[in-house]
Motif scaffolding. Structure first.
Motif, PDB file in Angstrom:
ATOM      1  N   PRO A  35       0.797  -1.266  -0.022  1.00  0.00           N
ATOM      2  CA  PRO A  35      -0.160  -0.113  -0.034  1.00  0.00           C
ATOM      3  C   PRO A  35       0.677   1.211   0.023  1.00  0.00           C
ATOM      4  CG  PRO A  35       0.047  -0.970   2.285  1.00  0.00           C
ATOM      5  CD  PRO A  35       0.667  -1.779   1.215  1.00  0.00           C
ATOM      6  N   ARG A  36       0.158   2.353  -0.435  1.00  0.00           N
ATOM      7  CA  ARG A  36       0.726   3.537  -0.253  1.00  0.00           C
ATOM      8  C   ARG A  36       0.717   4.149   1.168  1.00  0.00           C
ATOM      9  NH1 ARG A  36       0.199   9.019  -3.469  1.00  0.00           N
ATOM     10  NH2 ARG A  36       0.790   7.784  -5.403  1.00  0.00           N
ATOM     11  N   ILE A  37       2.059   4.399   1.620  1.00  0.00           N
ATOM     12  CA  ILE A  37       1.956   4.865   2.858  1.00  0.00           C
ATOM     13  C   ILE A  37       2.738   6.163   3.183  1.00  0.00           C
ATOM     14  CG2 ILE A  37       1.586   2.577   4.017  1.00  0.00           C
ATOM     15  CD1 ILE A  37       4.723   2.207   4.113  1.00  0.00           C
ATOM     16  N   MET A  97      -0.273  -3.819   9.448  1.00  0.00           N
ATOM     17  CA  MET A  97      -1.305  -4.124  10.123  1.00  0.00           C
ATOM     18  C   MET A  97      -2.361  -2.664  10.391  1.00  0.00           C
ATOM     19  SD  MET A  97      -0.235  -6.512  13.094  1.00  0.00           S
ATOM     20  CE  MET A  97      -1.796  -6.601  13.910  1.00  0.00           C
ATOM     21  N   TYR A  98      -1.894  -1.617   9.949  1.00  0.00           N
ATOM     22  CA  TYR A  98      -2.578  -0.278  10.265  1.00  0.00           C
ATOM     23  C   TYR A  98      -2.334   0.758   8.990  1.00  0.00           C
ATOM     24  CZ  TYR A  98      -1.766  -2.332  14.888  1.00  0.00           C
ATOM     25  OH  TYR A  98      -1.881  -2.998  15.985  1.00  0.00           O
ATOM     26  N   GLU A  99      -1.204   0.837   8.379  1.00  0.00           N
ATOM     27  CA  GLU A  99      -1.200   2.346   7.756  1.00  0.00           C
ATOM     28  C   GLU A  99      -1.549   1.834   6.238  1.00  0.00           C
ATOM     29  OE1 GLU A  99       2.562   4.160   8.285  1.00  0.00           O
ATOM     30  OE2 GLU A  99       2.305   4.438  10.366  1.00  0.00           O
ATOM     31  N   GLU A 100      -2.215   3.018   5.671  1.00  0.00           N
ATOM     32  CA  GLU A 100      -2.377   2.844   4.264  1.00  0.00           C
ATOM     33  C   GLU A 100      -3.261   4.143   3.916  1.00  0.00           C
ATOM     34  OE1 GLU A 100      -5.159  -0.152   2.585  1.00  0.00           O
ATOM     35  OE2 GLU A 100      -4.308   0.395   0.670  1.00  0.00           O
ATOM     36  N   LEU A 101      -2.754   5.020   2.838  1.00  0.00           N
ATOM     37  CA  LEU A 101      -3.419   6.161   2.264  1.00  0.00           C
ATOM     38  C   LEU A 101      -4.354   5.620   1.491  1.00  0.00           C
ATOM     39  CD1 LEU A 101      -0.378   8.281   1.904  1.00  0.00           C
ATOM     40  CD2 LEU A 101      -1.849   8.656   3.352  1.00  0.00           C
ATOM     41  N   ALA A 126     -12.731  10.178  -6.645  1.00  0.00           N
ATOM     42  CA  ALA A 126     -12.686  11.338  -7.000  1.00  0.00           C
ATOM     43  C   ALA A 126     -11.116  11.867  -6.714  1.00  0.00           C
ATOM     44  CB  ALA A 126     -13.678  12.298  -6.457  1.00  0.00           C
ATOM     45  N   GLY A 127     -10.500  11.087  -6.063  1.00  0.00           N
ATOM     46  CA  GLY A 127      -9.186  11.447  -5.659  1.00  0.00           C
ATOM     47  C   GLY A 127      -9.040  11.970  -4.348  1.00  0.00           C
ATOM     48  N   ASN A 128     -10.005  11.972  -3.469  1.00  0.00           N
ATOM     49  CA  ASN A 128     -10.107  12.561  -2.248  1.00  0.00           C
ATOM     50  C   ASN A 128      -9.547  11.634  -1.241  1.00  0.00           C
ATOM     51  OD1 ASN A 128     -11.666  15.068  -2.737  1.00  0.00           O
ATOM     52  ND2 ASN A 128     -13.434  13.265  -2.937  1.00  0.00           N
ATOM     53  N   ILE A 129      -8.596  12.042  -0.512  1.00  0.00           N
ATOM     54  CA  ILE A 129      -7.952  11.138   0.476  1.00  0.00           C
ATOM     55  C   ILE A 129      -8.963  10.948   1.588  1.00  0.00           C
ATOM     56  CG2 ILE A 129      -6.516  13.319   1.457  1.00  0.00           C
ATOM     57  CD1 ILE A 129      -4.395  11.210   2.373  1.00  0.00           C
ATOM     58  N   LEU A 130      -8.897   9.632   2.065  1.00  0.00           N
ATOM     59  CA  LEU A 130      -9.962   9.401   2.981  1.00  0.00           C
ATOM     60  C   LEU A 130      -9.454   9.398   4.281  1.00  0.00           C
ATOM     61  CD1 LEU A 130     -12.078   6.651   0.932  1.00  0.00           C
ATOM     62  CD2 LEU A 130     -12.533   9.011   1.098  1.00  0.00           C
ATOM     63  N   ASN A 131      -8.240   9.498   4.398  1.00  0.00           N
ATOM     64  CA  ASN A 131      -7.662   9.253   5.747  1.00  0.00           C
ATOM     65  C   ASN A 131      -6.427  10.490   6.102  1.00  0.00           C
ATOM     66  OD1 ASN A 131      -6.144   7.744   4.104  1.00  0.00           O
ATOM     67  ND2 ASN A 131      -5.728   6.169   5.621  1.00  0.00           N
ATOM     68  N   GLY A 132      -6.905  11.455   5.765  1.00  0.00           N
ATOM     69  CA  GLY A 132      -5.771  12.644   5.803  1.00  0.00           C
ATOM     70  C   GLY A 132      -5.456  13.250   7.223  1.00  0.00           C
ATOM     71  N   THR A 133      -6.001  12.454   8.325  1.00  0.00           N
ATOM     72  CA  THR A 133      -5.590  13.134   9.435  1.00  0.00           C
ATOM     73  C   THR A 133      -5.003  11.765  10.265  1.00  0.00           C
ATOM     74  OG1 THR A 133      -7.531  12.997  10.784  1.00  0.00           O
ATOM     75  CG2 THR A 133      -7.341  14.903   9.384  1.00  0.00           C
ATOM     76  N   PHE A 134      -4.355  12.122  11.495  1.00  0.00           N
ATOM     77  CA  PHE A 134      -4.153  11.279  12.526  1.00  0.00           C
ATOM     78  C   PHE A 134      -5.236  10.349  13.044  1.00  0.00           C
ATOM     79  CE2 PHE A 134       0.707  11.878  13.124  1.00  0.00           C
ATOM     80  CZ  PHE A 134       0.850  11.328  11.982  1.00  0.00           C
ATOM     81  N   MET A 135      -6.652  11.016  12.860  1.00  0.00           N
ATOM     82  CA  MET A 135      -7.935  10.442  13.394  1.00  0.00           C
ATOM     83  C   MET A 135      -7.956   9.039  12.600  1.00  0.00           C
ATOM     84  SD  MET A 135      -9.228  12.031  15.831  1.00  0.00           S
ATOM     85  CE  MET A 135     -10.948  11.667  15.769  1.00  0.00           C
ATOM     86  N   ASP A 136      -7.599   8.962  11.210  1.00  0.00           N
ATOM     87  CA  ASP A 136      -8.017   7.930  10.435  1.00  0.00           C
ATOM     88  C   ASP A 136      -6.785   7.194  10.057  1.00  0.00           C
ATOM     89  OD1 ASP A 136     -10.899   8.480  10.308  1.00  0.00           O
ATOM     90  OD2 ASP A 136     -10.241  10.355   9.468  1.00  0.00           O
ATOM     91  N   LEU A 196      -3.597   5.371  10.642  1.00  0.00           N
ATOM     92  CA  LEU A 196      -3.241   4.632  12.147  1.00  0.00           C
ATOM     93  C   LEU A 196      -1.772   4.616  12.178  1.00  0.00           C
ATOM     94  CD1 LEU A 196      -6.269   2.225  12.541  1.00  0.00           C
ATOM     95  CD2 LEU A 196      -5.960   4.571  13.387  1.00  0.00           C
ATOM     96  N   VAL A 197      -0.995   5.324  12.860  1.00  0.00           N
ATOM     97  CA  VAL A 197       0.302   5.011  13.022  1.00  0.00           C
ATOM     98  C   VAL A 197       0.530   4.587  14.508  1.00  0.00           C
ATOM     99  CG1 VAL A 197       2.500   6.284  13.991  1.00  0.00           C
ATOM    100  CG2 VAL A 197       0.716   7.341  12.136  1.00  0.00           C
ATOM    101  N   PRO A 198       1.019   3.320  14.341  1.00  0.00           N
ATOM    102  CA  PRO A 198       1.144   2.434  15.594  1.00  0.00           C
ATOM    103  C   PRO A 198       1.869   2.980  16.848  1.00  0.00           C
ATOM    104  CG  PRO A 198       2.545   1.698  14.009  1.00  0.00           C
ATOM    105  CD  PRO A 198       1.699   2.488  13.349  1.00  0.00           C
ATOM    106  N   THR A 199       1.428   2.859  18.155  1.00  0.00           N
ATOM    107  CA  THR A 199       2.269   3.699  19.149  1.00  0.00           C
ATOM    108  C   THR A 199       2.759   2.344  20.054  1.00  0.00           C
ATOM    109  OG1 THR A 199       0.221   3.527  20.503  1.00  0.00           O
ATOM    110  CG2 THR A 199       0.434   5.609  19.358  1.00  0.00           C
ATOM    111  N   ALA A 200       3.416   2.823  21.104  1.00  0.00           N
ATOM    112  CA  ALA A 200       3.965   1.657  21.829  1.00  0.00           C
ATOM    113  C   ALA A 200       2.578   0.594  22.397  1.00  0.00           C
ATOM    114  CB  ALA A 200       4.294   2.334  23.397  1.00  0.00           C
ATOM    115  N   VAL A 201       1.283   1.134  22.438  1.00  0.00           N
ATOM    116  CA  VAL A 201       0.430   0.167  22.878  1.00  0.00           C
ATOM    117  C   VAL A 201       0.247  -0.906  21.641  1.00  0.00           C
ATOM    118  CG1 VAL A 201      -2.043   0.239  23.172  1.00  0.00           C
ATOM    119  CG2 VAL A 201      -0.721   2.213  23.741  1.00  0.00           C
ATOM    120  N   GLU A 202       0.240  -0.508  20.437  1.00  0.00           N
ATOM    121  CA  GLU A 202       0.351  -1.634  19.616  1.00  0.00           C
ATOM    122  C   GLU A 202       1.452  -2.461  19.213  1.00  0.00           C
ATOM    123  OE1 GLU A 202      -0.815   1.644  18.859  1.00  0.00           O
ATOM    124  OE2 GLU A 202      -2.854   1.387  19.089  1.00  0.00           O
ATOM    125  N   SER A 203       2.772  -2.005  19.888  1.00  0.00           N
ATOM    126  CA  SER A 203       3.778  -2.630  19.345  1.00  0.00           C
ATOM    127  C   SER A 203       3.988  -3.624  20.540  1.00  0.00           C
ATOM    128  CB  SER A 203       4.878  -1.886  19.585  1.00  0.00           C
ATOM    129  OG  SER A 203       4.908  -0.709  19.085  1.00  0.00           O
TER     130      SER A 203
END
Ligand code: MCN
Ligand code: CUM
Length: 788
Positions: free
Chosen positions: A193-195, A691-695, A700-710, A712-719
């Motif tokens: 995926p595009r990340i 497991m998490y990240e993909e743009l 129409a070419g709109n990015i659907l997850n253009g903020t960190f709300m959507d 998903l960058v893994p943190t210590a919790v996911e690691s």
């Protein structure tokens, strides 16, 4: 006799010296580009396109100019007057700085607002009115080659389609023949995926043009300051900004991961504005801009095939790739390698037939192509070979570990020539995998899995035994925009025996201030704490190509060792003079020369250095300095054996990574603690796309997850708890036997995770899932197979 300190005491190689730079990082004393504040500095903000593909009908700046503090609004038409509205990409494609007619992707720069504060610039940005005429974009790369698809790059004369280039390597006929006759053939279609690299610090710069002296100082977050200086000179030379008039300073960087290699339009606009108004201009991206518009990574659609025998011998592979480059090919690849080092995709296995082909296409998405801890596309290559190897094992019902041990290139067969032409310098793949298997207790896990399968429980074990290729590179094959990819070190030792060393690379968090000092300490016997390391200032550092593709240790690290050895040769001459013996009568032990058979007659490196300024031999040049530009004879080939264990909840698809063992081999290790830190960070960036990240873009070419709300960058919790270890197979051609390691974990981890998940699901006929493998994907696949 003077007792020299041990390698450990002086902070030489192989010791876990605490990172020198951390004292300032953890106390908030780092100096980042946003800390640069200059008198009279202006601030820039950028108007961005809401559309993926649209004609610009009009840009009205009247309201924006009324915003208090706004001093100018710059459009493509303004830059056009100075012929600064286009720039070259690092892959010799072209890219708009600001558009004059058409926007080509969502979040593309459309205009820049300059103001006396960043808040006024933002308000001004909101007040710019742009009238667009939206057009139907090309988003799906497969459709971009349809005969009726609109031709996107109308700026290129005579361009009749959206095809960028075709690249192929290997022996097609031979490979097809092996496939035609093979007992077993497996095939999977994969998307990598595009990340996006989410470094803590976004990109930015302060362009400071001094009209009186016709001189530009460019503070910027770049991984490659010298290369950028050359690019600026190429773009702006015609307006009088020639290379000696440009100083690029890359201060502390809060993570680069490849995203700070490209030249972004924001840099060029800031320079242009500073040049025109004669004041410093600061531009700092916000988080969403960074996520939506900066260089993406991956986006390879791969058809992978493997041919072999029923008892598990790999005979051939075939890879067909469609690369989605977005609006322009802005990859940061070596010029001769449009797909980077993808051709390492034959992997760690001994067979001689392969054929790989890649087509690159334009779409209405942001440009980019290699960033994100990738070693120039090795992530894609490793995913393809490691996934298809597991697929082959599944097909013939053989244990994937056994299959790998059966097919590995043997350690006595190095240097080994791969069917795509790489000369693997060294490796011991059996040792690495056996160590990883031992660490997880592999056979016990397989027994547990068999028990669980009887009860319908989902447990999976995934392997990835990869070969990396880093250290670009030997100048006969490697250049960027024609500049050969050597790297450099310059060491100056002061009269009292303390040193400063400068490099053409640029740390973004990798710990170079510590590890380069360790190399020099080991070679010269000067304590690492007395060696100051400096990078990132083109006025002081020797020319180098920068830090990416895990090249710093293979190139600049080697330069540090060779420059140190030049100094040691000089030290020997001085010692011989001081001790009144012949050079041949001297022996070196770290920190001093002594007379053979009379160890009480010795001179320490500090005494020798002092003499080089105070009492050097007649005829010898004074001082104690050396520079080396290291042109590596070959790349280095690190490797790894990773094993991942997952438990999956059948009802929800939730994936729990129970264990992850990573055994890396990066040859001789300079600092084990730093390498472990690199591996921890890299593994986390490996679990990310797995497991998490993909743009994600809509039609129409709109990015659907253009903020960190959507996104998903893994943190210590996911690691998971990373269990790391290593084997050591020194590089035979590197002066200190080291290989790069910075990207190995990110390259190696995703297929281990994907293989573990598919292994868990394989009893239900599931043979492949594309990353990121989310609980929903797992649940859906199980549902489709009637497992739940
Ligand atoms: N090292 C070592 N022994 C070895 C090999 C490496 O001690 N045998 C140490 C080196 O001395 C260095 C570090 O490990 O301090 C990484 O070295 P190397 O593998 O040569 O990689 P680079 O220094 O060239 O770093 C680039 C690499 C890349 S391309 C990305 S992307 C990435 C990565 O490093 N970006 C990073 N790691 C990162 N780590 C941090 N904190 N921030 C980033 O942006
Ligand atoms: Cu490809 S990311 Mo690193 O090479 O900077």
């Amino acid at each position: 006799m003077i007792q020299c300190k041990t390698s450990k005491e002086i902070g030489g190689m192989g010791h876990s010296l605490k990172r020198k730079e951390d004292a300032r990082f953890i106390q908030g004393k780092g100096r980042y580009v946003d800390d640069v504040k200059l008198p009279g500095m202006l601030y820039m903000d950028i108007v961005r396109s809401p559309y993926a593909y649209a004609k610009i009908k009009n840009i009205n700046i009247d309201e924006a100019m009324k915003v208090p503090g706004v001093v100018a609004v710059v459009t493509g038409r303004d830059l056009e007057k100075y012929n600064l509205h286009w720039m070259p990409t690092l892959m010799s494609d072209t890219q708009m700085v600001l558009p004059t007619d058409t926007v080509m992707y969502q979040a593309q720069e459309v205009a820049a607002v300059i103001a006396t504060s960043k808040y006024a610039a933002r308000d001004g940005r909101e007040a710019v009115r742009v009238e667009y005429e939206p057009m139907k974009p090309v988003i799906d790369p497969y459709k971009s080659l349809d005969p009726d698809a609109p031709v996107l790059r109308t700026d290129k004369e005579g361009k009749k389609d959206n095809h960028i280039w075709n690249w192929k390597v290997g022996d097609k006929q031979k490979t097809d023949d092996v496939f035609a006759k093979a007992e077993v053939v497996v095939k999977e279609q994969m998307h990598i995926p595009r990340i996006h690299v989410a470094s803590i610090e976004t990109c930015g710069c302060v362009a400071d043009y001094d009209k009186v002296n016709n001189h530009l100082t460019m503070y910027m977050t770049t991984q490659a300051p010298h290369a950028i200086r050359t690019v600026i000179a190429l773009v702006a030379g015609h307006v009088g900004l020639t290379e000696e008039k440009i100083r690029v300073i890359s201060p502390d960087i809060g993570g680069g991961f490849g995203g700070k290699v490209p030249v972004y339009p924001g840099y060029v606009i800031a320079i242009a504005v500073s040049f025109l108004v004669g004041k410093p201009v600061k531009w700092i991206e916000d988080r969403s801009e960074n996520l939506q518009a900066d260089s993406f990574a991956r986006d390879y659609h791969i058809t992978a095939e493997m041919a072999g025998t029923k008892d598990g011998k790999i005979l051939a592979t075939r890879f067909k790739v469609l690369a989605d480059h977005g609006y322009t090919d802005a990859s940061a690849n070596p010029s001769k390698f449009p797909t980077g080092m993808f051709s390492i995709a034959t992997g760690s296995y001994d067979y001689d037939a392969t054929y790989m082909e890649c087509d690159a296409v334009y779409t209405n998405k942001p440009p980019g192509g290699v960033a994100y801890r990738c070693s120039f596309r090795v992530t894609e290559a490793v995913h393809a070979i490691e996934r298809i190897t597991d697929r082959f094992a599944l097909e013939i019902g053989k244990d994937p570990a056994e299959l790998r041990l059966q097919n590995f290139i043997k350690k006595e067969d190095f240097p080994w020539k791969s069917p795509t032409g790489w000369i693997y310098d060294s490796g011991d793949y059996h040792k690495g995998l056996l160590k990883a298997m031992d660490t997880v207790d592999y056979h016990q896990l397989r027994a547990e899995q068999a028990e669980k399968r009887k009860r319908g429980e989902l447990m999976g074990i995934g392997l990835s035994t990869f070969t990396e290729v880093v250290g670009a590179g030997p100048s006969k094959d490697f250049d960027i925009l024609g500049i050969k990819m050597f790297d450099s070190a310059e060491i100056r030792v002061h009269p009292t025996g303390k040193a400063i060393a400068r490099f053409g690379t640029k740390s973004q968090g990798q710990g170079h201030e510590t590890t380069y000092a360790q190399i020099i300490a080991e070679e010269l016997g000067i304590p690492a704490e007395n060696i100051q390391i400096e990078e990132g200032d083109t006025d002081t550092a020797p020319y180098g190509l920068g830090t990416y593709a895990s090249r710093s240790t293979p190139t600049a690290g080697a330069a540090a060792a060779v420059a140190s050895r030049k100094l040691r040769d000089k030290a020997r001459k001085i010692a011989a003079y001081l001790l009144e013996v012949s050079e041949d009568d001297l022996e070196w032990e770290p920190g001093k020369f002594f007379v053979k058979g009379a160890p009480e007659k010795s001179k320490t490196i500090q005494e020798i250095v002092f003499a080089s300024y105070t009492n050097h031999p007649p005829g010898m040049e004074a001082g104690f300095e050396a520079t080396h530009y290291y042109d590596p004879p070959n790349l280095t080939f690190p490797s790894g054996a990773y094993i991942c264990v997952v438990d999956i909840d059948k009802e929800t698809g939730a994936i729990h990574v129970r264990r992850f063992v990573a055994i890396d081999d990066c040859g001789n290790i300079i600092n084990p603690m730093i390498v472990q830190g690199q591996v921890h960070g890299g593994l986390t960036q490996g679990i990310a796309p797995a497991m998490y990240e993909e743009l994600i873009y809509d039609e129409a070419g709109n990015i659907l997850n253009g903020t960190f709300m959507d996104y998903l960058v893994p943190t210590a919790v996911e690691s998971p708890k990373w269990e790391t270890g290593h084997t050591v197979t020194p590089s035979p051609h590197h002066p200190i036997g080291a290989k790069g390691v910075g990207e190995s974990p990110t390259v190696g981890a995703p297929p281990a995770i994907a293989n573990a998940i598919v292994d868990a699901l394989s009893p239900y006929g599931i043979t492949h899932l594309d990353i990121p493998i989310t609980p929903f994907k797992v649940w859906k696949a199980l549902k489709e197979k009637g497992a739940i």
